[in-house]
Each structure stands twice: as structure tokens, then as C-alpha cells.
Design an enzyme around this catalytic site. Structure first.
Site, PDB file in Angstrom:
ATOM      1  N   CYS A  56       0.869  -1.181   0.000  1.00  0.00           N
ATOM      2  CA  CYS A  56       0.000   0.000   0.000  1.00  0.00           C
ATOM      3  C   CYS A  56       0.899   1.221   0.000  1.00  0.00           C
ATOM      4  O   CYS A  56       1.561   1.520   0.998  1.00  0.00           O
ATOM      5  CB  CYS A  56      -0.922   0.031   1.223  1.00  0.00           C
ATOM      6  SG  CYS A  56      -1.887   1.572   1.302  1.00  0.00           S
ATOM      7  N   MET A  73      -4.452   5.000  -5.427  1.00  0.00           N
ATOM      8  CA  MET A  73      -3.560   4.207  -4.601  1.00  0.00           C
ATOM      9  C   MET A  73      -2.126   4.679  -4.834  1.00  0.00           C
ATOM     10  O   MET A  73      -1.746   4.990  -5.963  1.00  0.00           O
ATOM     11  CB  MET A  73      -3.670   2.726  -4.975  1.00  0.00           C
ATOM     12  CG  MET A  73      -5.096   2.173  -4.896  1.00  0.00           C
ATOM     13  SD  MET A  73      -6.097   2.569  -6.341  1.00  0.00           S
ATOM     14  CE  MET A  73      -5.510   1.326  -7.493  1.00  0.00           C
TER      15      MET A  73
END
Length: 398
Positions: A110, A320
Site C-alpha cells: 500500500c 492508490m
């Protein structure tokens, strides 16, 4: 004497944890040594623990009985420890927790939460104090365990402590905070193919749906880029347009599954359902005017291109961080769909429009012996602690 059967219960256990925002995501952060012993190693106990912390699986899709926020951006967990790698400060392991299934995806990173890892590591004493200035910037060298890459986070320090407040604004985040610069070093290993098919642009044939031009890239996170117009969009779409259309979601997931096979990430399209976190599917468009989800006007003159990305089966509310690395890398390489949408040519920096606004990213790419090599991708995010203390889970949950 009562005939009511006595139900055997176990008390809850409490585990030190920190709830943090990093970029446009939120997650529950743990020091490895603070986890219960069975969960300190990869396996069923760790997965069950993290599922219970987040509140998954939840058939109601709300995460009412856990710390998750019932979106791909908020059902995240992080485990940090002192690094066993030379010239690194900490190891960072990321777990994406499924919302409606008992599944934790460990296949990728992430990028947004990466911005919070350095601050967490400093606050937990995981970084050598001699490397932290009283005032200035602390450079935290992070080993990203999932993808085995080096990330450098530059953390502002004020009076010997992490500075979290500031005037840096990040579209998709409500309030300003201190700027954290994140550098993803060598996001593609020399042993890996940046373009797994060997082509900058491929034909992706999806039976029953169509054949699409696609750029498939391994950088930051495996990502499939399509042209927005080829799948009936403009690149200006907000979440409700796509997430409220079940047929569109099924169609996009089918395209992603076929792309995963073509990238060599799975052997059969059915396996893609068990790998929700990767690859990502994104679509690009040329600059256009639109209103962001906050109501803010984004002008075509403000951006080089438009990008929308799917995450865990839904359109992401912003972008993201790992996909932003893929965008920066692909934009720097002439001939990819991302580069062409931005106008083509050589580019080290692009600003792209996403549902919440805009983001500037950069990458250094060069052609070496006929192969593209990327030295690093850079972006700015922000992070802060939202709550710290303990999370509690039933003692028999794991």
C-alpha cells in the site's frame, strides 16, 4: 437451580496498536513484537487476528464490529519491525483485508500507508535515535516485505518528535498536514520484466466483452492500463457512476482477470478472485474539465492526463500510492497508453486528475541495452496518528 446451559466464554485480549492515516488510506499499525506470539509468524493465526481486528468478513459490508471502514482504502493492516536487511531501518509488511470474505491479501504494497510507516517507526523507537535530528528531516529506510523493495521516507521532525501538522494539502484528504516525501527505489527488479509481455502496448482479448489496447506494467504494483474511451468512459467519472453499476463492476473485474493471466500473475481467470489486491486495473484519458468529489473544479489545464483506478473491485476514491508509482513510471516511457494520454514524448513528471482532485508524481526512466530501467519514483503524501492504545479481540478469535 437454573437449567439454562452455561456458555463458555473467553475474555478479550488487548494488543498495542496505532490507528493511522497515510495518504488517502487508513489502517491499523502494529509492532511485530507486540502481536500475540502465534500471530508473530505468517499463517492462519495472524490472518484470523487481523480479520477480527478489522471486522471481516462482514456480510453487511459495514465493519461495525471492527476497526475497518468497509472500503478498500480503510480495511488495511500494517506490521512493522526492526529490519533484518542491511542499510535499512525497518521492515514493513502490508495486509489488505477483504471486506466480505475471510481473506487477507499479502500480494502487494500500500503506497499510501507507506507514508505513515516512517512516522510510526520513529514513534515506536524502531529507528536509531542517532539518525533522528532535533529539527529537520529524518530519512527512514524501509524494506517493503511484500514486494521486496526499498522505500525511502523523509519525515519532518520538530523538537525531536515527528511533525504531523502543516500546510501541505493532498486531494482526497480533508485537512492539511505535514508533507512526507516518499521515494520508491528501483520499483522494478533487474530480474523482473517491467513489461511482462515484452510490449509497451498489448491487445487484451476478453471473450464476450471485447479486445482492448492495454499497457501492462510491473512498477509499484502490477497494473493494467486501458484507454477510458475504449471501455465507454471519459476518465472524468466519480465513484457513484461506476460503483453503482453492478454490470460495469463485473465487466471490469472480468477484464482484470484476463489481464492477470496475460501478465502471468495467475494461470486461470478463476484464480484472480483470490488475488483481489493485484493486479490493479486503471483507465486513462486526455485532460478534460470535471468536478472532483468534493465539488472542487478541476480544469483540463491543471492536469496532463486523467486516471481512474479500480481497487478491490470498486473505483478508488482517489489514487492508490502504488498505482501512482505505476502511473509515474508508465508516463515516463514514450509509447505507453499512459504516456500517450499525457501527450507523448519524454516526461519525468506528470500531474494527473483522479476522482478527488489531482496528484503530481515523478519517475526517472532510461533505456539501457534495449530495456527500460526506472531508478526511482517520487511523490509527496502526508500522514498522522488518529488514535493509539490497544485494540481488543476475543481470545478465541485466532
Amino acid at each position: 437451580m437454573s437449567d439454562v446451559p452455561q456458555v463458555k466464554t473467553v475474555p478479550q485480549v488487548k494488543i498495542p496498536a496505532t490507528y493511522m492515516r497515510g495518504g488517502t488510506s487508513k489502517g491499523v499499525f502494529f509492532s511485530l513484537e507486540d502481536l500475540p506470539e502465534p500471530a508473530q509468524l505468517p499463517g492462519e493465526a495472524r490472518d484470523k487476528l487481523l480479520l477480527r481486528v478489522i471486522g471481516s468478513p462482514d456480510p453487511y459490508g459495514k465493519h461495525t464490529d471492527g476497526m475497518g471502514g468497509a472500503t478498500s482504502s480503510t480495511s488495511k493492516t500494517v506490521i512493522v519491525s526492526r529490519s533484518g536487511q542491511p542499510d535499512h531501518d525497518v521492515d514493513y509488511l502490508f495486509g489488505q483485508v477483504a471486506i466480505d470474505r475471510p481473506f487477507v491479501d499479502w500480494s502487494g504494497n500500500c503506497g499510501n500507508l507507506t507514508a505513515a510507516v516512517g512516522a510510526f517507526a520513529i514513534s515506536k523507537g524502531l529507528v536509531d535515535p542517532n539518525r533522528i535530528p532535533d529539527n529537520g528531516i529524518a530519512t527512514v529506510r524501509i524494506w517493503q516485505v511484500n514486494i521486496r523493495k526499498t522505500i525511502v521516507a523523509r519525515i519532518p521532525i520538530s523538537n525531536g518528535e515527528v511533525q504531523e501538522t502543516g500546510d501541505f494539502e493532498l486531494d482526497g484528504v480533508t485537512f492539511p498536514a505535514a508533507e512526507v516525501q516518499v521515494e520508491f527505489l528501483s520499483p522494478v527488479d533487474a530480474s523482473e520484466a517491467m513489461f511482462p509481455t515484452g510490449q509497451l502496448v498489448d491487445d487484451l482479448d476478453v471473450p464476450g466483452i471485447g479486445c482492448f489496447k492495454a499497457t501492462m506494467i510491473n512498477a509499484g504494483i502490477p497494473t493494467i492500463f486501458l484507454n477510458a474511451q475504449d471501455i465507454g468512459y471519459t476518465g472524468t467519472e466519480l465513484q457513484d457512476v461506476i460503483n453503482g453499476d453492478e454490470e460495469a463492476l463485473k465487466r471490469l473485474e472480468t477484464i482484470r482477470a484476463h489481464g492477470a493471466v496475460q501478465m502471468g500473475l495467475v494461470d486461470h481467470i478463476d484464480q484472480a478472485a483470490h488475488r483481489q489486491h493485484t493486479p490493479k486495473l486503471a483507465f486513462v484519458g486526455k485532460p478534460a474539465d470535471y468536478k472532483a468529489s468534493s465539488g472542487k473544479a478541476v480544469s483540463a489545464n491543471d492536469v496532463d492526463l486523467l486516471v481512474r483506478a479500480m481497487s478491490m473491485g470498486k473505483l478508488h476514491h482517489a489514487m492508490m500510492g502504488t498505482a501512482a508509482v505505476a502511473i509515474a513510471t508508465a508516463a515516463a516511457i514514450p509509447g505507453t497508453l499512459v504516456n500517450l494520454a499525457a501527450g507523448g514524448g519524454e516526461r519525468q513528471v506528470v500531474r494527473f486528475g483522479h476522482p478527488s482532485g489531482t496528484l503530481k508524481v515523478g519517475a526517472s526512466a532510461s533505456l539501457v541495452k534495449g530495456e527500460w530501467v526506472v531508478e526511482k519514483a517520487v511523490m509527496s503524501r502526508s500522514a498522522r496518528v488518529l488514535m493509539e492504545g490497544w485494540v481488543r479481540v476475543p481470545g478465541d478469535a485466532f
